[in-house]
Design a protein around this motif. Sequence first.
Motif, mmCIF file in Angstrom:
data_model
loop_
_atom_site.group_PDB
_atom_site.id
_atom_site.type_symbol
_atom_site.label_atom_id
_atom_site.label_comp_id
_atom_site.label_asym_id
_atom_site.label_seq_id
_atom_site.Cartn_x
_atom_site.Cartn_y
_atom_site.Cartn_z
ATOM 1 N N PRO A 146 -8.734 -2.727 -29.682
ATOM 2 C CA PRO A 146 -8.515 -1.285 -29.724
ATOM 3 C C PRO A 146 -7.314 -0.921 -30.610
ATOM 4 C CG PRO A 146 -8.269 -2.170 -27.479
ATOM 5 C CD PRO A 146 -8.260 -3.310 -28.421
ATOM 6 N N ILE A 147 -7.537 -0.918 -31.923
ATOM 7 C CA ILE A 147 -6.500 -0.543 -32.870
ATOM 8 C C ILE A 147 -7.048 0.483 -33.850
ATOM 9 C CG2 ILE A 147 -5.252 -2.743 -32.714
ATOM 10 C CD1 ILE A 147 -6.569 -3.596 -35.357
ATOM 11 N N ASP A 148 -6.144 1.272 -34.406
ATOM 12 C CA ASP A 148 -6.488 2.170 -35.503
ATOM 13 C C ASP A 148 -5.929 1.541 -36.768
ATOM 14 O OD1 ASP A 148 -7.804 4.249 -34.061
ATOM 15 O OD2 ASP A 148 -5.856 4.955 -33.334
ATOM 16 N N ALA A 149 -6.804 0.984 -37.594
ATOM 17 C CA ALA A 149 -6.360 0.245 -38.773
ATOM 18 C C ALA A 149 -7.439 0.240 -39.853
ATOM 19 C CB ALA A 149 -5.984 -1.178 -38.390
ATOM 20 N N ASP B 177 3.471 -1.783 -33.911
ATOM 21 C CA ASP B 177 3.268 -1.139 -32.610
ATOM 22 C C ASP B 177 3.466 -2.173 -31.518
ATOM 23 O OD1 ASP B 177 2.863 0.974 -30.928
ATOM 24 O OD2 ASP B 177 0.790 1.351 -31.498
ATOM 25 N N ILE B 178 3.838 -1.694 -30.330
ATOM 26 C CA ILE B 178 4.114 -2.567 -29.194
ATOM 27 C C ILE B 178 3.386 -2.033 -27.973
ATOM 28 C CG2 ILE B 178 5.885 -3.554 -27.693
ATOM 29 C CD1 ILE B 178 7.902 -3.166 -29.950
ATOM 30 N N SER B 179 2.659 -2.896 -27.297
ATOM 31 C CA SER B 179 2.011 -2.535 -26.043
ATOM 32 C C SER B 179 2.996 -2.676 -24.888
ATOM 33 C CB SER B 179 0.796 -3.443 -25.806
ATOM 34 O OG SER B 179 0.256 -3.232 -24.518
ATOM 35 N N ASP B 180 2.747 -1.924 -23.817
ATOM 36 C CA ASP B 180 3.613 -2.011 -22.635
ATOM 37 C C ASP B 180 3.675 -3.420 -22.065
ATOM 38 O OD1 ASP B 180 4.022 0.697 -22.862
ATOM 39 O OD2 ASP B 180 2.620 1.247 -21.265
ATOM 40 N N CYS B 181 2.649 -4.241 -22.320
ATOM 41 C CA CYS B 181 2.606 -5.588 -21.767
ATOM 42 C C CYS B 181 3.300 -6.612 -22.662
ATOM 43 C CB CYS B 181 1.167 -6.014 -21.484
ATOM 44 S SG CYS B 181 0.134 -6.147 -22.961
ATOM 45 N N GLY B 182 3.979 -6.154 -23.724
ATOM 46 C CA GLY B 182 4.747 -7.062 -24.564
ATOM 47 C C GLY B 182 3.958 -7.731 -25.670
ATOM 48 N N ILE B 183 2.753 -7.263 -25.909
ATOM 49 C CA ILE B 183 1.966 -7.767 -27.035
ATOM 50 C C ILE B 183 2.178 -6.838 -28.232
ATOM 51 C CG2 ILE B 183 -0.378 -8.172 -27.892
ATOM 52 C CD1 ILE B 183 -1.114 -9.095 -25.081
ATOM 53 N N ALA C 115 -15.454 -3.042 -26.964
ATOM 54 C CA ALA C 115 -14.197 -3.759 -27.192
ATOM 55 C C ALA C 115 -13.113 -2.816 -27.690
ATOM 56 C CB ALA C 115 -14.422 -4.890 -28.191
ATOM 57 N N GLN C 116 -13.480 -1.882 -28.555
ATOM 58 C CA GLN C 116 -12.486 -0.998 -29.164
ATOM 59 C C GLN C 116 -11.972 0.081 -28.215
ATOM 60 O OE1 GLN C 116 -14.399 0.360 -32.759
ATOM 61 N NE2 GLN C 116 -14.140 -1.612 -33.799
ATOM 62 N N ARG C 117 -12.554 0.165 -27.015
ATOM 63 C CA ARG C 117 -12.006 1.089 -26.027
ATOM 64 C C ARG C 117 -11.613 0.367 -24.726
ATOM 65 N NH1 ARG C 117 -17.587 2.666 -26.325
ATOM 66 N NH2 ARG C 117 -18.727 2.135 -24.427
ATOM 67 N N THR C 118 -11.477 -0.947 -24.800
ATOM 68 C CA THR C 118 -11.037 -1.745 -23.653
ATOM 69 C C THR C 118 -9.578 -1.435 -23.341
ATOM 70 O OG1 THR C 118 -12.605 -3.509 -24.161
ATOM 71 C CG2 THR C 118 -10.703 -4.110 -22.818
ATOM 72 N N PRO C 119 -9.198 -1.361 -22.063
ATOM 73 C CA PRO C 119 -7.825 -0.974 -21.703
ATOM 74 C C PRO C 119 -6.822 -2.123 -21.784
ATOM 75 C CG PRO C 119 -9.096 -1.315 -19.711
ATOM 76 C CD PRO C 119 -10.068 -1.471 -20.865
ATOM 77 N N ALA C 120 -6.833 -2.838 -22.910
ATOM 78 C CA ALA C 120 -5.908 -3.954 -23.111
ATOM 79 C C ALA C 120 -5.846 -4.251 -24.605
ATOM 80 C CB ALA C 120 -6.359 -5.196 -22.345
ATOM 81 N N PRO C 121 -4.707 -4.733 -25.105
ATOM 82 C CA PRO C 121 -4.623 -5.045 -26.536
ATOM 83 C C PRO C 121 -5.432 -6.267 -26.942
ATOM 84 C CG PRO C 121 -2.588 -5.625 -25.421
ATOM 85 C CD PRO C 121 -3.422 -4.880 -24.429
ATOM 86 N N VAL C 122 -5.704 -7.166 -25.991
ATOM 87 C CA VAL C 122 -6.527 -8.350 -26.235
ATOM 88 C C VAL C 122 -7.835 -8.176 -25.485
ATOM 89 C CG1 VAL C 122 -6.720 -10.843 -25.953
ATOM 90 C CG2 VAL C 122 -4.512 -9.833 -26.493
ATOM 91 N N LYS D 278 -2.149 0.443 -25.831
ATOM 92 C CA LYS D 278 -0.700 0.613 -25.778
ATOM 93 C C LYS D 278 -0.206 0.681 -24.339
ATOM 94 C CE LYS D 278 2.974 3.294 -27.993
ATOM 95 N NZ LYS D 278 3.507 2.151 -28.761
ATOM 96 N N HIS D 279 -1.039 1.221 -23.465
ATOM 97 C CA HIS D 279 -0.667 1.352 -22.044
ATOM 98 C C HIS D 279 -1.761 0.719 -21.185
ATOM 99 C CE1 HIS D 279 2.336 4.115 -23.581
ATOM 100 N NE2 HIS D 279 1.379 4.862 -24.103
ATOM 101 N N PRO D 280 -1.880 -0.611 -21.184
ATOM 102 C CA PRO D 280 -2.993 -1.269 -20.481
ATOM 103 C C PRO D 280 -2.919 -1.106 -18.965
ATOM 104 C CG PRO D 280 -1.394 -2.885 -21.258
ATOM 105 C CD PRO D 280 -0.988 -1.573 -21.850
ATOM 106 N N ALA D 281 -4.021 -0.644 -18.394
ATOM 107 C CA ALA D 281 -4.103 -0.464 -16.943
ATOM 108 C C ALA D 281 -5.552 -0.196 -16.565
ATOM 109 C CB ALA D 281 -3.224 0.704 -16.496
#
Length: 246
Positions: free
Chosen positions: A64-67, A135-141, A211-218, A162-165
């Motif tokens: 889930p990135i804008d690139a 960019d930095i996610s709240d989970c440190g990724i 995948a591109q709308r999953t609530p996690a950076p990975v 960015k705010h995984p939950a």
Amino acid sequence: MSYIHITEENIDKEHICCAMSGKQSLAKKEWLKQRFNEGLVFYRSEERGKCFIEYIPAENAWVPIDADGWIYINCLWVAGSLKGHGHSGNLLSECIRDAKEQGRKGICILSAEGRKREFLADPKFLSYKGFEVTDISDCGINLMALPFEENAELPKFKECAKHPAVDEDGFVLYYTDQCPFTCYWVPRVRQTAEEHNISFKTIHITDKETAQRTPAPVTTYALFRNGKFLTQGIQSDKKFLTLAGL
């Protein structure tokens, strides 16, 4: 060492990774086959897959990135015995060359904040190669990028990354077939959770839109507990029980 370009034409007869079983290899190959027409590129070493790079146009990446206009590196991996011989740099250079030929804005990749984490790129190596944290996610990724244009719009996480939950209690696991080891470990962890009456829900991601709308950076492997992101590291059954406090 030279590198082999894995394509749709030769993938069935190529050995992808030295650590995969037959079933794992088939799952990974099938995932790759479905990505080649989306621009995925895969190079591996002649040393039976002990090092490889896998990258794709970022608009088709399973994260889930804008690139848009960038190349996203799914994986840059070198086995322990081959580290220190320049393979990471060689593979990265090939990706950079290809991205520039395609007229891309640059390349980007996930790493961990301040340190190397399982299944994420080494931030020190990337910084040495000129990458910057965009960019930095709240989970440190972190999302790190190497721009080719001075004023290029830099890659960013979507808000869900960015705010995984998640809104569910217990363990919730998102995963894909991109990494062959999920094929092996996810069913075993699921069975272990059932045997110990642990709440464990799996969500198998099978398309890039999800995948591109999953609530996690990975998205390859994202494990939550009671709504909070725990780890992107693939868990064995024993590691999972430790996480569960058993």
